[in-house]
Design a protein around this motif. Structure first.
Motif, PDB file in Angstrom:
ATOM      1  N   SER A 131       0.906  -1.277   0.167  1.00 28.30           N
ATOM      2  CA  SER A 131       0.144   0.123  -0.315  1.00 28.30           C
ATOM      3  C   SER A 131       1.221   1.264  -0.299  1.00 28.30           C
ATOM      4  O   SER A 131       1.646   1.075   0.694  1.00 28.30           O
ATOM      5  CB  SER A 131      -0.587   0.260   1.422  1.00 28.30           C
ATOM      6  N   ASP A 132       0.029   2.289  -0.215  1.00 29.68           N
ATOM      7  CA  ASP A 132       1.459   3.622  -0.637  1.00 29.68           C
ATOM      8  C   ASP A 132       0.729   4.527   0.572  1.00 29.68           C
ATOM      9  O   ASP A 132      -0.352   4.029   1.300  1.00 29.68           O
ATOM     10  CB  ASP A 132       0.929   4.801  -2.175  1.00 29.68           C
ATOM     11  N   ALA A 133       1.199   5.110   0.877  1.00 27.76           N
ATOM     12  CA  ALA A 133       1.348   6.375   1.991  1.00 27.76           C
ATOM     13  C   ALA A 133       0.628   7.628   2.005  1.00 27.76           C
ATOM     14  O   ALA A 133      -0.590   7.503   2.611  1.00 27.76           O
ATOM     15  CB  ALA A 133       2.127   6.938   2.188  1.00 27.76           C
ATOM     16  N   PHE A 134       0.007   7.529   0.876  1.00 31.42           N
ATOM     17  CA  PHE A 134      -0.715   8.836   0.372  1.00 31.42           C
ATOM     18  C   PHE A 134      -2.375   8.897   0.381  1.00 31.42           C
ATOM     19  O   PHE A 134      -3.439   9.397   1.041  1.00 31.42           O
ATOM     20  CB  PHE A 134      -0.361   9.876  -0.749  1.00 31.42           C
ATOM     21  N   THR A 135      -2.675   7.802  -0.237  1.00 27.74           N
ATOM     22  CA  THR A 135      -4.306   7.244  -0.784  1.00 27.74           C
ATOM     23  C   THR A 135      -4.983   7.315   0.516  1.00 27.74           C
ATOM     24  O   THR A 135      -6.211   8.010   0.947  1.00 27.74           O
ATOM     25  CB  THR A 135      -4.138   5.830  -1.494  1.00 27.74           C
ATOM     26  N   PRO A 136      -4.319   6.307   2.289  1.00 28.55           N
ATOM     27  CA  PRO A 136      -5.117   6.043   3.470  1.00 28.55           C
ATOM     28  C   PRO A 136      -5.275   7.512   3.888  1.00 28.55           C
ATOM     29  O   PRO A 136      -6.772   7.398   4.273  1.00 28.55           O
ATOM     30  CB  PRO A 136      -3.984   4.999   3.877  1.00 28.55           C
ATOM     31  N   LEU A 137      -4.331   8.544   2.981  1.00 27.87           N
ATOM     32  CA  LEU A 137      -4.880   9.707   3.923  1.00 27.87           C
ATOM     33  C   LEU A 137      -5.808  10.510   3.667  1.00 27.87           C
ATOM     34  O   LEU A 137      -6.407  11.236   3.935  1.00 27.87           O
ATOM     35  CB  LEU A 137      -3.541  10.981   3.980  1.00 27.87           C
ATOM     36  N   ALA A 138      -5.993  10.270   1.600  1.00 31.97           N
ATOM     37  CA  ALA A 138      -7.301  11.178   1.265  1.00 31.97           C
ATOM     38  C   ALA A 138      -8.263  10.426   1.338  1.00 31.97           C
ATOM     39  O   ALA A 138      -9.163  11.158   1.900  1.00 31.97           O
ATOM     40  CB  ALA A 138      -6.541  11.118  -0.648  1.00 31.97           C
ATOM     41  N   TRP A 139      -8.615   9.348   1.595  1.00 32.43           N
ATOM     42  CA  TRP A 139      -9.917   8.686   1.880  1.00 32.43           C
ATOM     43  C   TRP A 139     -10.284   8.215   2.951  1.00 32.43           C
ATOM     44  O   TRP A 139     -11.578   9.213   3.344  1.00 32.43           O
ATOM     45  CB  TRP A 139      -9.334   6.572   1.579  1.00 32.43           C
ATOM     46  N   TRP A 140      -9.168   7.558   4.321  1.00 33.99           N
ATOM     47  CA  TRP A 140      -9.631   7.995   5.587  1.00 33.99           C
ATOM     48  C   TRP A 140      -9.608   9.397   6.284  1.00 33.99           C
ATOM     49  O   TRP A 140     -10.322   9.924   6.676  1.00 33.99           O
ATOM     50  CB  TRP A 140      -9.164   7.104   6.074  1.00 33.99           C
ATOM     51  N   GLY A 141      -8.807  10.310   5.570  1.00 29.99           N
ATOM     52  CA  GLY A 141      -9.111  12.076   6.241  1.00 29.99           C
ATOM     53  C   GLY A 141      -9.869  12.456   5.433  1.00 29.99           C
ATOM     54  O   GLY A 141     -10.194  13.572   6.438  1.00 29.99           O
ATOM     55  N   SER A 142     -10.258  12.535   4.839  1.00 30.31           N
ATOM     56  CA  SER A 142     -11.413  12.968   4.020  1.00 30.31           C
ATOM     57  C   SER A 142     -12.657  13.503   4.741  1.00 30.31           C
ATOM     58  O   SER A 142     -13.307  14.439   5.229  1.00 30.31           O
ATOM     59  CB  SER A 142     -11.993  12.656   2.768  1.00 30.31           C
ATOM     60  N   THR A 143     -12.879  12.538   5.794  1.00 31.99           N
ATOM     61  CA  THR A 143     -14.036  12.711   7.273  1.00 31.99           C
ATOM     62  C   THR A 143     -13.182  13.516   8.475  1.00 31.99           C
ATOM     63  O   THR A 143     -13.925  13.649   9.133  1.00 31.99           O
ATOM     64  CB  THR A 143     -14.454  11.277   7.749  1.00 31.99           C
ATOM     65  N   THR A 144     -12.212  14.058   8.156  1.00 31.21           N
ATOM     66  CA  THR A 144     -12.038  14.625   9.329  1.00 31.21           C
ATOM     67  C   THR A 144     -12.276  16.043   9.760  1.00 31.21           C
ATOM     68  O   THR A 144     -11.637  16.818   7.643  1.00 31.21           O
ATOM     69  CB  THR A 144     -10.433  14.058   9.820  1.00 31.21           C
ATOM     70  N   THR A 145     -12.015  17.512   9.836  1.00 32.24           N
ATOM     71  CA  THR A 145     -12.057  18.944   9.829  1.00 32.24           C
ATOM     72  C   THR A 145      -9.992  18.946  10.956  1.00 32.24           C
ATOM     73  O   THR A 145     -10.689  20.227  10.050  1.00 32.24           O
ATOM     74  CB  THR A 145     -13.025  18.871  10.665  1.00 32.24           C
ATOM     75  N   ARG A 146      -9.999  18.781  11.746  1.00 34.33           N
ATOM     76  CA  ARG A 146      -9.254  18.595  12.393  1.00 34.33           C
ATOM     77  C   ARG A 146      -7.188  18.040  12.455  1.00 34.33           C
ATOM     78  O   ARG A 146      -6.274  18.985  12.217  1.00 34.33           O
ATOM     79  CB  ARG A 146      -9.428  18.758  13.465  1.00 34.33           C
TER      80      ARG A 146
END
Length: 358
Positions: free
Chosen positions: A41-56
């Motif tokens: 797995s790469d490092a950026f895609t999970p952050l974009a996918w799961w991080g899209s539900t975060t605001t802070r």
């Protein structure tokens, strides 16, 4: 002391409860969420996918491997994620090791410090967007005019205006020269295996970098983020045993026999004999024995395990040693909440976690 969730890299399949962990980390007051990569797995895609539900929470890579993408491509990933998250990206970079760099990415490994310096310089040029990006260095020449070149390469600026020219760049570093260079050119240090017992030595390495002409930060402006398992338990022996297989892998399988940077860290801690024994057993395929050979004391050096009272005091000890952020892997939402609570109880008034209601 701040605390961030370390999602790591995936095994055979994506983790089942990552979204729940990310959401709970934001609710519990964690400062950031980080993802890694190895050769899956790469490092950026999970952050974009799961991080899209975060605001802070900050969204960081720990680490993105230099050889996985060119410096310009890496800068594109970072500036894109930074825009999408409203300025929450932290770009953590690392060189990996020769087995991965040459065996997986098909790139030369030699001169990792020089390559890192060039790489970071190019990323910063892209983010600054002050002029077309150029690099005269031997590792990432821009424009490229080497063998096979058409001669038509043109220096360019990014079409997209980066949200932040000063997007923080942290470096994963383990050896003294690498840590010193990190202090010189980066905004933070990702310490993979950190021990408060060696804090004075680490601070000497950092001080060397801060003292160099043109150093980017002072120590007070610089962030030290240390990977650390935080486990509140009445059965410390069982939790130590649970961490030992992973440690045996990194000591014996995450690097060549002659060049394993993770093993070198533990040799510097004074565990040379244990490192040799664990490495030999692991390479012989005797992995259970390799895990069993990892000393309890070694685990306690780089993890915080024990009763609630012991864990709170150990968090304080790590903070006093110079660690600004703990990067913690969590198994479930309950552990996320527990980690938030013990960091709050450790008494740091500056921690985002400490400001939350009990």
């Amino acid at each position: 002391m701040k605390v961030a969730l370390q999602l790591g890299y995936w095994g055979a399949m994506p983790p089942q409860h990552a979204q729940e962990l990310v959401s709970e980390a934001e609710r519990a007051g964690f400062d950031g969420v980080f993802a890694a990569e190895s050769w899956g797995s790469d490092a950026f895609t999970p952050l974009a996918w799961w991080g899209s539900t975060t605001t802070r929470v900050r969204l960081g890579t720990s680490v993105a491997q230099l050889s996985a993408r060119s410096p310009a491509a890496c800068a594109m990933h970072a500036l894109t994620l930074d825009h999408l998250s409203g300025g929450r990206c932290v770009l953590g970079l690392g060189v990996s090791g020769p087995q991965v760099v040459e065996g997986w990415y098909g790139q030369p490994f030699e001169k990792p410090l020089a390559r890192t310096r060039e790489y970071v310089s190019i990323v910063r040029q892209v983010l600054a967007r002050q002029q077309p990006v150029r690099n005269e260095g031997p590792h990432y020449p821009l424009p490229y005019h080497g063998p096979g070149s058409s001669g038509l390469g043109k220096s360019l600026r990014p079409i997209t205006h980066p949200l932040r020219a000063d997007l923080p760049i942290w470096l994963g570093a383990e050896g003294p020269r690498n840590v010193a260079q990190t202090a010189e050119i980066a905004d933070g240090w990702l310490a993979v295996y950190y021990s408060p017992r060696l804090a004075a030595v680490c601070e000497e390495w950092l001080a060397e970098g801060f003292a160099r002409p043109g150093a980017r930060r002072t120590r007070s402006e610089f962030e030290v983020a240390a990977h650390c398992q935080v486990l509140v338990t009445d059965d410390a022996a069982a939790e130590r045993a649970g961490l030992k297989p992973s440690l045996a892998l990194y000591l014996g399988g995450m690097g060549a026999v002659r060049r394993n940077f993770h093993a070198d860290v533990f040799r510097r801690m004074g565990y040379a004999e244990a490192v040799e024994e664990v490495g030999l057993l692991f390479r012989e395929g005797r992995r259970e024995e390799a895990a069993a050979a990892v000393p309890d004391e070694l685990v306690d050096e780089i993890a915080i395990i024990g009763t609630r009272e012991r864990v709170v005091e150990r968090v304080r000890q790590w903070e006093r040693s110079g660690v600004d952020t703990l990067l913690v892997g969590c198994r479930d939402a309950e552990q996320v909440r527990t980690v938030a609570e013990v960091v709050r109880e450790s008494g740091s008034a500056d921690s985002p976690v400490s400001t939350l209601p009990s």
